[in-house]
Design an enzyme around this catalytic site. Structure first.
Site, mmCIF file in Angstrom:
data_model
loop_
_atom_site.group_PDB
_atom_site.id
_atom_site.type_symbol
_atom_site.label_atom_id
_atom_site.label_comp_id
_atom_site.label_asym_id
_atom_site.label_seq_id
_atom_site.Cartn_x
_atom_site.Cartn_y
_atom_site.Cartn_z
ATOM 1 N N THR A 76 0.630 -1.237 0.016
ATOM 2 C CA THR A 76 -0.053 -0.018 -0.001
ATOM 3 C C THR A 76 0.795 1.289 0.064
ATOM 4 O OG1 THR A 76 -0.217 0.074 2.335
ATOM 5 C CG2 THR A 76 -2.041 -1.019 1.375
ATOM 6 N N LEU B 90 4.940 -2.952 11.985
ATOM 7 C CA LEU B 90 3.708 -2.226 11.613
ATOM 8 C C LEU B 90 2.946 -2.605 10.144
ATOM 9 C CD1 LEU B 90 4.889 0.113 13.699
ATOM 10 C CD2 LEU B 90 4.496 1.669 12.060
ATOM 11 N N GLY C 162 9.483 -14.503 16.294
ATOM 12 C CA GLY C 162 10.400 -15.496 16.035
ATOM 13 C C GLY C 162 11.994 -14.826 16.094
ATOM 14 N N LYS D 16 12.576 -13.234 19.482
ATOM 15 C CA LYS D 16 12.962 -14.306 20.398
ATOM 16 C C LYS D 16 14.496 -14.606 20.249
ATOM 17 C CE LYS D 16 11.992 -19.018 21.509
ATOM 18 N NZ LYS D 16 11.934 -20.114 20.628
ATOM 19 N N ARG D 17 14.955 -14.939 18.987
ATOM 20 C CA ARG D 17 16.270 -15.070 18.572
ATOM 21 C C ARG D 17 17.425 -14.033 19.037
ATOM 22 N NH1 ARG D 17 19.903 -13.915 14.551
ATOM 23 N NH2 ARG D 17 18.570 -13.142 13.173
ATOM 24 N N TYR E 293 -9.109 -8.368 9.009
ATOM 25 C CA TYR E 293 -8.325 -7.405 9.605
ATOM 26 C C TYR E 293 -8.465 -7.409 10.990
ATOM 27 C CZ TYR E 293 -6.366 -2.446 10.837
ATOM 28 O OH TYR E 293 -5.568 -1.644 10.994
ATOM 29 N N LYS F 272 -5.650 -9.117 13.562
ATOM 30 C CA LYS F 272 -5.111 -8.297 14.681
ATOM 31 C C LYS F 272 -4.924 -8.645 15.981
ATOM 32 C CE LYS F 272 -3.133 -4.500 12.408
ATOM 33 N NZ LYS F 272 -1.889 -4.145 12.387
HETATM 34 P P1 NAD Z 1 -0.391 1.834 5.510
HETATM 35 O O1 NAD Z 1 -0.984 1.011 4.641
HETATM 36 O O2 NAD Z 1 -0.119 3.374 5.259
HETATM 37 O O3 NAD Z 1 1.147 1.175 5.777
HETATM 38 C C1 NAD Z 1 1.369 -0.399 6.001
HETATM 39 C C2 NAD Z 1 2.581 -0.657 5.334
HETATM 40 O O4 NAD Z 1 2.749 -2.063 5.692
HETATM 41 C C3 NAD Z 1 2.417 -0.254 3.717
HETATM 42 O O5 NAD Z 1 3.827 0.424 3.581
HETATM 43 C C4 NAD Z 1 2.558 -1.579 3.296
HETATM 44 O O6 NAD Z 1 3.048 -1.728 1.808
HETATM 45 C C5 NAD Z 1 3.073 -2.641 4.190
HETATM 46 N N1 NAD Z 1 2.835 -3.939 4.142
HETATM 47 C C6 NAD Z 1 1.487 -4.455 4.206
HETATM 48 N N2 NAD Z 1 1.615 -5.712 4.101
HETATM 49 C C7 NAD Z 1 3.050 -6.072 4.145
HETATM 50 C C8 NAD Z 1 3.823 -7.377 4.140
HETATM 51 N N3 NAD Z 1 3.016 -8.549 4.062
HETATM 52 N N4 NAD Z 1 5.082 -7.165 4.362
HETATM 53 C C9 NAD Z 1 5.841 -6.088 4.528
HETATM 54 N N5 NAD Z 1 5.126 -4.943 4.542
HETATM 55 C C10 NAD Z 1 3.775 -4.971 4.330
HETATM 56 O O7 NAD Z 1 -0.898 2.232 6.887
HETATM 57 P P2 NAD Z 1 -0.629 2.888 8.339
HETATM 58 O O8 NAD Z 1 -1.885 3.671 8.413
HETATM 59 O O9 NAD Z 1 0.683 3.378 8.052
HETATM 60 O O10 NAD Z 1 -0.893 1.537 9.460
HETATM 61 C C11 NAD Z 1 0.468 1.191 9.819
HETATM 62 C C12 NAD Z 1 -0.018 0.431 11.015
HETATM 63 O O11 NAD Z 1 -0.690 0.932 12.142
HETATM 64 C C13 NAD Z 1 -0.757 -0.974 10.594
HETATM 65 O O12 NAD Z 1 -0.225 -2.327 11.066
HETATM 66 C C14 NAD Z 1 -2.008 -0.692 10.845
HETATM 67 O O13 NAD Z 1 -2.944 -2.024 11.095
HETATM 68 C C15 NAD Z 1 -1.967 0.114 12.312
HETATM 69 N N6 NAD Z 1 -3.120 0.911 12.511
HETATM 70 C C16 NAD Z 1 -3.199 2.310 11.861
HETATM 71 C C17 NAD Z 1 -4.112 3.208 11.991
HETATM 72 C C18 NAD Z 1 -4.287 4.422 11.310
HETATM 73 O O14 NAD Z 1 -5.332 5.089 11.539
HETATM 74 N N7 NAD Z 1 -3.436 4.695 10.472
HETATM 75 C C19 NAD Z 1 -4.936 2.796 12.928
HETATM 76 C C20 NAD Z 1 -4.999 1.512 13.979
HETATM 77 C C21 NAD Z 1 -3.878 0.607 13.373
#
Ligand code: NAD
Ligand code: UDP
Length: 321
Positions: free
Chosen positions: A39, A75, A104, A107-108, A147, A151
């Site tokens: 994304t 993240l 994992g 942990k390592r 989602y 989570k």
């Molecule tokens: P975002 O979509 O802008 O960023 C997420 C990033 O994760 C992207 O760069 C994407 O390419 C990367 N990504 C997705 N799947 C991946 C994978 N399998 N391997 C490696 N990278 C991967 O979202 P954000 O708003 O920056 O959110 C970041 C984190 O915070 C997320 O885990 C989200 O669930 C959590 N979060 C965000 C909000 C919010 O309002 N922004 C609210 C609650 C939780």
């Protein structure tokens, strides 16, 4: 302060991740940013590329990762409902396999690890505002479940690794966060409304617009995440991080119209299934344990976000017919 440490940020090219990488570098850490660009693009990171303490690696957290770091911010996961519903199986895999792989690794390395969890673990909450003790009201088989349940399972894994292996964990429950560097087309409400207003297009309010959200400005969120990571080992969370100011979606649309001076009209579109009716964090725990509370008011944060999107739109190539 954890300056001088080598820190891994998964999902570091995303909206929150790019700001976090920037702040960690500014406070003296070495940063390894891992992302599969599902994304995001490199564009949010170009200004960091020349810093010798910054490294970017393309990698999917669903696969094991072998690196050497001291702290891990996990993240990686699409956050916008539009993005996480695009490939729901991949979303669950990212949360669950991603958590297993990063735990994992921690942990390592005996590393400290922070999970970016979410207010979505509370689902469509029956308790308001939401304290961390509330177990939530989540549909396990709906369009948001990939989602929400992903989570929730990641939180379970974090606490099981903590109990079984004494891993130093930190679980942040992040509430709606907004600001510069959100993807223009990622479908979340703030970016949608601001871009629609700046283009004088209809503002799409889903449902009657009476559902509420609490919006936290990105700088406050990054501050909260870093404070949580740097807190004592006894503080595992979960800890709510968000701005307790609560607004209806209609109010948000009106504030955006007011700030932009746009001639856009508000139009209504169907409410997506399982869209939570209300959301507001109880942040007493964060206040008490981290001495953290958001400082940026919605209008102020929106004004900065509008200024960012204005620049983005102005730099778009002109379309010829
Ligand atoms: P975002 O979509 O802008 O960023 C997420 C990033 O994760 C992207 O760069 C994407 O390419 C990367 N990504 C997705 N799947 C991946 C994978 N399998 N391997 C490696 N990278 C991967 O979202 P954000 O708003 O920056 O959110 C970041 C984190 O915070 C997320 O885990 C989200 O669930 C959590 N979060 C965000 C909000 C919010 O309002 N922004 C609210 C609650 C939780
Ligand atoms: N929403 C809206 N118009 C939009 C995008 C979202 O009215 O163009 C609503 C959505 O239905 C939800 C709220 O705004 O009630 C927040 O949506 P978002 O996708 O930003 O995040 P959520 O908190 O639902 O995960």
């Amino acid at each position: 302060m954890d300056s001088g440490r080598r820190v891994l940020v998964t999902g570091g090219a995303g909206f929150i991740g790019s700001h976090l990488c920037e702040r960690l570098l500014a406070q003296g850490s070495e940063v390894l940013c891992v992302d599969n660009f599902f994304t995001s693009t490199r564009s949010g990171l170009v200004h960091l590329m020349d810093d010798p303490r910054f490294e970017l690696m393309r990698h999917d957290v669903c696969f094991p990762l072998y690196v050497e770091v001291e702290n891990i911010y996990n993240l990686a996961c699409p956050a916008s409902p539009v993005s996480y519903q695009m490939d729901p199986v991949q979303t669950t895999k990212t949360s669950v396999h991603g958590a297993i792989n990063m735990l994992g690794l921690a942990k390592r390395l005996k590393a400290k690890i922070l999970q970016a969890s979410t207010s979505e673990v509370y689902g469509d909450p029956a308790v308001h505002p939401q304290p961390e003790e509330y177990w939530g009201n989540v549909n396990p088989i709906g369009p948001r479940s990939c989602y929400d349940e992903g989570k929730r399972c990641a939180e379970t894994l974090f606490f099981d690794y903590h109990r079984m292996h004494q891993l130093r964990i930190k679980v942040a429950r992040i509430f709606n966060t907004y600001g510069p560097r959100m993807q223009m087309n990622d479908g979340r409400v703030v970016s949608n409304f601001v871009v629609q207003a700046l283009r004088n297009k209809d503002i799409t309010v889903y449902g009657d617009g009476e559902q509420t959200r609490s919006f936290c400005y990105i700088d406050d969120m990054v501050d909260g995440l870093i404070r949580l990571m740097e807190s004592g080992d006894s503080i595992t969370g979960p800890i709510n991080l968000g701005n307790p100011g609560e607004f209806t979606i209609r109010e948000l649309a009106e504030i955006v119209l007011n700030i932009t001076g746009s001639s856009s009209k508000i139009v209504h579109r169907p409410l997506p299934m399982d869209d939570p009716k209300q959301r507001k964090p109880n942040i007493s725990r964060a206040q008490e344990l981290l001495n953290w509370r958001p400082t940026v008011k919605l209008r102020e944060g929106l004004a900065r976000t509008v200024a960012y999107f204005e620049k983005q739109i102005a730099s778009e190539p002109l379309k010829t017919v």
